[in-house]
Design an enzyme around this catalytic site. Structure first.
Site, PDB file in Angstrom:
ATOM      1  N   ASP A  14       0.884  -1.161   0.000  1.00  0.00           N
ATOM      2  CA  ASP A  14       0.000   0.000   0.000  1.00  0.00           C
ATOM      3  C   ASP A  14       0.932   1.223   0.000  1.00  0.00           C
ATOM      4  O   ASP A  14       2.105   1.115   0.356  1.00  0.00           O
ATOM      5  CB  ASP A  14      -0.847  -0.051   1.284  1.00  0.00           C
ATOM      6  CG  ASP A  14      -1.607   1.221   1.503  1.00  0.00           C
ATOM      7  OD1 ASP A  14      -2.167   1.732   0.536  1.00  0.00           O
ATOM      8  OD2 ASP A  14      -1.640   1.699   2.663  1.00  0.00           O
ATOM      9  N   ASP A  16       0.143   5.034   0.986  1.00  0.00           N
ATOM     10  CA  ASP A  16       0.073   5.996   2.087  1.00  0.00           C
ATOM     11  C   ASP A  16       0.211   5.295   3.429  1.00  0.00           C
ATOM     12  O   ASP A  16      -0.546   4.379   3.720  1.00  0.00           O
ATOM     13  CB  ASP A  16      -1.275   6.735   2.047  1.00  0.00           C
ATOM     14  CG  ASP A  16      -1.530   7.291   0.660  1.00  0.00           C
ATOM     15  OD1 ASP A  16      -0.557   7.671  -0.005  1.00  0.00           O
ATOM     16  OD2 ASP A  16      -2.710   7.292   0.251  1.00  0.00           O
TER      17      ASP A  16
END
Ligand code: BGC
Length: 947
Positions: A14, A16
């Protein structure tokens, strides 16, 4: 370090909060947007609850596509907005974020970047997946775009119309782009929705990164490991965790999704039990059409004609005075009634969304996870676990946790022990008492005709949204006062030891697995399927020598819970070489039912003991004499009850095998002698003299398509063995000398068909002259009802239901040359339709012995996966325990060719070469004469290895 090629092949991150430090920018952007919205919405001058940039951010928006985030947060505040306004808020957040980004720039986590570089050095592919529409921009701004083989951002995902997290679509798409199976890839996430996506996509490893206070939620969402920063993880640790995860998966059976039609099959597969009882794996709130039964070993009652016989289409008529004709299904003891704001959430209704069942075979625990969506998009997840304690046979445990994911609606949890439609669903039971007081519920039943009393007491404790339940089960079979016993038991249970009860049972399972587990390195699904068989064979085994094991164990209603030759010939070798005392108990059950067997012999006009073809409590035969087709009422006569007498010699054979493997003299000279002598007496009276030889006429052999046949090779061979061993034992003990002489003489003069000039043994007198029957390949592994209707015609055809002559080389491997075995396989295999689940494993064992590797593997796989694949389309009525025992035997005695000598098990010289293709090693243990022997096989280098 993992072997090359066996570890992680791709890592998908992922962005962020994992790679980039943009989470605080997002949180601030969300806060500005929502606070502005909430302020505007609040009536003039009134206070409003602002967006919490930590708690609300993590709970509702983190990791989700923007619009989903808006809906999720508004849902939690019970605010319903039209789509355009949701869109407007999502856009406003985006603008805020761009502003934050411009003002503050992009920072990355150095530890993540270091890990990504290291993974790439090791040849692991890398990808990044983010819901953010600015993904690519950010990667470029941070100058790290070249570190990822694949980068999927919000724009791309929109174009592909992929669902956002927690749906696994984005991660699965990335794995496909990387050309790596999800099972070989890991997901690294800091959001709960993201780890959930990783788990739901069945990724090989899901790493949760907890940037603050989120560890428990990440774990609950499905993270295999949770770290605060990726600096804590090296490649070696990741590989080890990946392998551990794979290993754990091999101990679980997982089923995702809900399919009403397959529900009853699932209930059989996901059964739990502990020898004393078995409980089908129904949902916590079973469907009206469920067969959510609890079975207690030894609790039988009179036959109810509307319950099925062997197949769902078959009914068996009531059998007059037989008190113990049918295993009694009792109501489900784990029933929960859950409601969200008054709406019942279960899969019978309209709110069920997702369902996942995981059977943890290592610990004997069934986990359920069900997601529901009630009006207003309110999502509620119910997670539960249950087990039948292996440590305390009277104890059942259940725990359920309800999590409203995006709302604060009122949740109620209720329990109930009794079934509303008792008379229909559990017709054997009369309810004597039902009482509820404080946390305690008691129900007491009496079985019709057989008069067993059963008392079930449940205690429930609820704390907030968690429910725990302890259930005590006692019957008049085990206690004079089952009510008092159940109450006393329930009162002694300490809530503080709830977890310890689970752990105590798990420890017992560990002990079992330390003896029973079979390792096939590199083949987790084979290990898993083998474990599934051993798990289900463990469930009905127990300490009670008054009961035996029905064809479908305590997992379903088929065959009315009756005990067949399946137990001694197919299952018993497993018990004998895993936990011999269970084998002993099974034989003691036969000893205790000798009187019934004596009665059956008398009834048929003979002496000694003739064991029931289908047996329950007393040993009297409970085989129906006919079955009826439910739809038309058409009748099919059943000949097995009076003619399938080989079971008597099968029991004698099992006595002998038990003694050979244990040298348990007490058993042999006590109950074993009774069994051998009384069965020998039966054969003495059952034979007919024709010319110079004795014959056995009018029987049904293992192949049940032919009845009233003479000199069935299998029956005669087994009877001779029975007579010889009885004579040997009598002489050995210096008893019954005159009789022993007669037994020996009969064994010598009994006609037993021998191989003809081509090596083929005639299945019974006249078989070779029967009409040919062209058997189509697709007509196999089915038992078409038409065959049963045509019972008369079948008698004239060369068509077999299951292994008959081929049973002999399985039971007496040394008595036949490979040539004779091969000749019989080649002759009979094409004539067999495997209408019985017992058949494929025997064919696998024989094919393996004679080097027909392809046949051996095909049959073995069929048998191994028989229930998991629902190959016979009847697993809903219970699992096929004989096939499971047969699969085990085909592996041990067929592929490995194990024989025993004074020292212990010996492998066939060809064992390694015969291992199924692509296996390179196998390890297991076999109990023999008081010791547990390690058996290890490694593939000979001549055959190719696959990693
Ligand atoms: C088989 C028998 C078996 C019984 C119970 C029948 O279909 O033909 O051999 O004992 O099922 O499993």
């Amino acid at each position: 370090m993992a072997l090359p090629g066996t570890g992680i092949q791709a890592a998908i991150f992922d962005m962020d909060g994992v790679i980039t430090r943009t989470a605080h920018l997002h949180a601030a952007a969300w806060k500005d947007t929502f606070d502005d919205f909430l302020r505007r919405r609040a009536p003039d001058g009134q206070s409003w609850r602002p967006f919490d940039a930590h708690a609300d951010y993590l709970a509702y928006v983190d990791g989700k596509p923007r619009r989903d985030g808006v809906r999720s947060f508004l849902g939690a505040r019970a605010i319903d907005l039209p789509e355009e306004e949701v869109d407007a808020l999502a856009k406003a957040k985006d603008r805020q974020f761009e502003r934050q980004l411009r003002e503050q720039g992009v920072q990355t986590f150095a530890s993540t970047i270091a890990l990504v570089r290291e993974l790439r050095r090791q040849g692991v592919k890398t990808g990044v997946v983010t819901s953010s529409r600015h993904g690519r921009e950010i990667l470029h701004a941070a100058d790290i775009a070249s570190l990822f083989d694949v980068a999927l951002d919000g724009i791309y995902l929109d174009e592909l119309a992929l669902k956002g997290k927690p749906d696994p679509a984005m991660y699965l798409h990335a794995a496909r782009e990387l050309d790596v199976a999800a099972a070989r890839a890991m997901v690294v996430e800091d959001a709960v929705a993201g780890v959930e996506a990783g788990r739901r996509g069945a990724f090989g490893l899901v790493v949760g990164v907890d940037r603050g206070g989120n560890a428990a939620a990440l774990r609950q969402g499905g993270a295999d490991i949770v770290v605060q920063d990726l600096a804590e993880l090296g490649i070696a640790q990741l590989q080890a965790a990946f392998l551990a995860h794979r290993e754990e998966a091999g101990w679980c059976i997982e089923e995702k999704g809900f399919d009403r039609v397959r529900e009853r099959q699932m209930e059989s597969l996901f059964c739990i039990g502990n020898g004393y009882m078995g409980i089908r794996g129904a949902l916590d709130s079973p469907l009206p059409a469920s067969q959510a039964d609890l079975f207690i070993a030894g609790i039988y009652s009179c036959k109810h004609a509307d319950l099925p016989y062997s197949e769902i289409e078959f009914l068996a008529p009531e059998r007059g005075a037989a008190l113990y004709a049918e295993l009694v299904p009792l109501p489900f003891p784990f029933c929960l009634a859950i409601a969200v704001e008054g709406e019942p959430v279960d899969f019978a209704g309209a709110y069920g969304r997702e369902l996942r069942r995981v059977l943890d075979m290592r610990r004997g625990v069934l986990h359920l996870e069900a997601a529901f969506e009630t009006p207003g998009g309110r999502r509620t997840v119910v997670r539960s676990r249950r087990c039948a304690s292996l440590l305390d046979p009277h104890l059942l445990l259940q725990e359920a946790l309800v999590t409203p994911e995006n709302h604060w609606g009122k949740v109620t949890l209720g329990t109930c022990l009794v079934a509303a439609d008792l008379a229909v669903s559990h017709p054997h039971l009369q309810c004597l008492e039902h009482a509820v007081e404080d946390d305690l519920e008691l129900v007491r039943y009496l079985t019709q005709a057989s008069d067993f009393e059963i008392c079930i007491v449940s205690r429930v404790r609820q704390e907030f949204r968690m429910l725990r339940r302890l259930v005590s089960v006692f019957t008049s079979r085990d206690h004079a006062e089952p009510r008092a016993a159940a109450l006393a038991h329930a009162q002694t249970l300490d809530w503080n030891r709830f977890e310890a009860h689970f752990a105590g049972s798990a420890k017992k399972w560990t002990e079992f697995w330390s003896r029973a587990d079979i390792r096939v390195p590199g083949h987790p699904s084979v290990e898993q399927a083998l474990r599934f068989g051993s798990y289900h064979l463990r469930l009905p085994a127990g300490a009670d020598d008054c009961v035996s094991i029905g064809a479908r164990t305590l997992s379903g209603r088929a065959y009315e819970g009756h005990v067949f030759w399946d137990t001694e010939i197919f299952m018993l070798p497993f018990y004998l070489h895993v936990e011999p005392r269970w084998a002993r108990n099974l034989l003691l059950y036969r000893h205790r039912t000798l009187d019934g067997a004596r009665r059956r012999a008398r009834k048929l006009g003979y002496r000694g003991a003739c064991f029931a073809w289908e047996s329950t409590v007393t040993g009297d035969d409970v085989t129906p004499t006919k079955i009826l087709l439910k739809s038309t009422g058409k009748e099919i006569p059943i000949f097995t009850g009076s003619q399938q007498i080989h079971v008597t010699a099968d029991i004698a054979y099992a006595v002998w095998r038990y003694w050979e493997a244990t040298r348990d003299e007490d058993f042999l000279t006590g109950p074993g002698a009774d069994l051998l002598f009384e069965t020998a007496r039966f054969w003495m009276s059952r034979v007919t003299l024709v010319g110079p030889r004795w014959h056995i006429q009018g029987v049904v052999g293992p192949d049940e398509y032919h009845h009233d046949v003479n000199d069935n090779a299998y029956t005669n061979w087994m009877a001779r063995f029975n007579l010889e061993r009885a004579a040997w034992l009598a002489q050995h003990r210096g008893v019954n000398a005159a009789e022993a002489q007669e037994w020996r003489e009969l064994a010598r003069t009994l006609y037993v068909p021998l191989p003809d000039h081509e090596g083929v043994i005639e299945q019974f007198a006249g078989f070779f002259a029967l009409e040919d029957y062209p058997l189509a390949a697709e007509a196999r592994l089915k038992a078409p009802i038409s065959r049963l209707f045509d019972w008369d015609k079948m008698n004239r055809l060369k068509l077999l239901k299951q292994a008959d002559v081929l049973m002999l080389p399985l039971l007496f491997p040394e008595a036949f040359t490979d040539e004779v075995v091969a000749a019989n396989y080649r002759y009979y295999e094409p004539l067999t339709d495997h209408g019985s689940s017992l058949s494929p494993a025997v064919h696998a064992a024989i094919a393996a012995r004679i080097g027909l590797q392809d046949d051996a593997e095909r049959y073995w796989q069929q048998s191994l996966w028989l229930d998991l694949s629902n190959a016979m389309d009847n697993s809903m009525l219970g699992v096929h325990a004989a096939a499971m025992g047969g699969t085990w035997q085909a592996l041990v005695f067929g592929f490995l060719g194990v024989r025993f000598d004074e020292e212990g098990p010996r492998l066939d010289a060809c064992a390694a070469a015969r291992l199924p293709d692509e296996w390179h090693r196998l390890g297991m243990k076999l109990a023999y004469r008081g010791r547990l022997h390690a058996v290890k096989v490694a593939r000979t280098p001549a055959r190719k290895e696959k990693q």
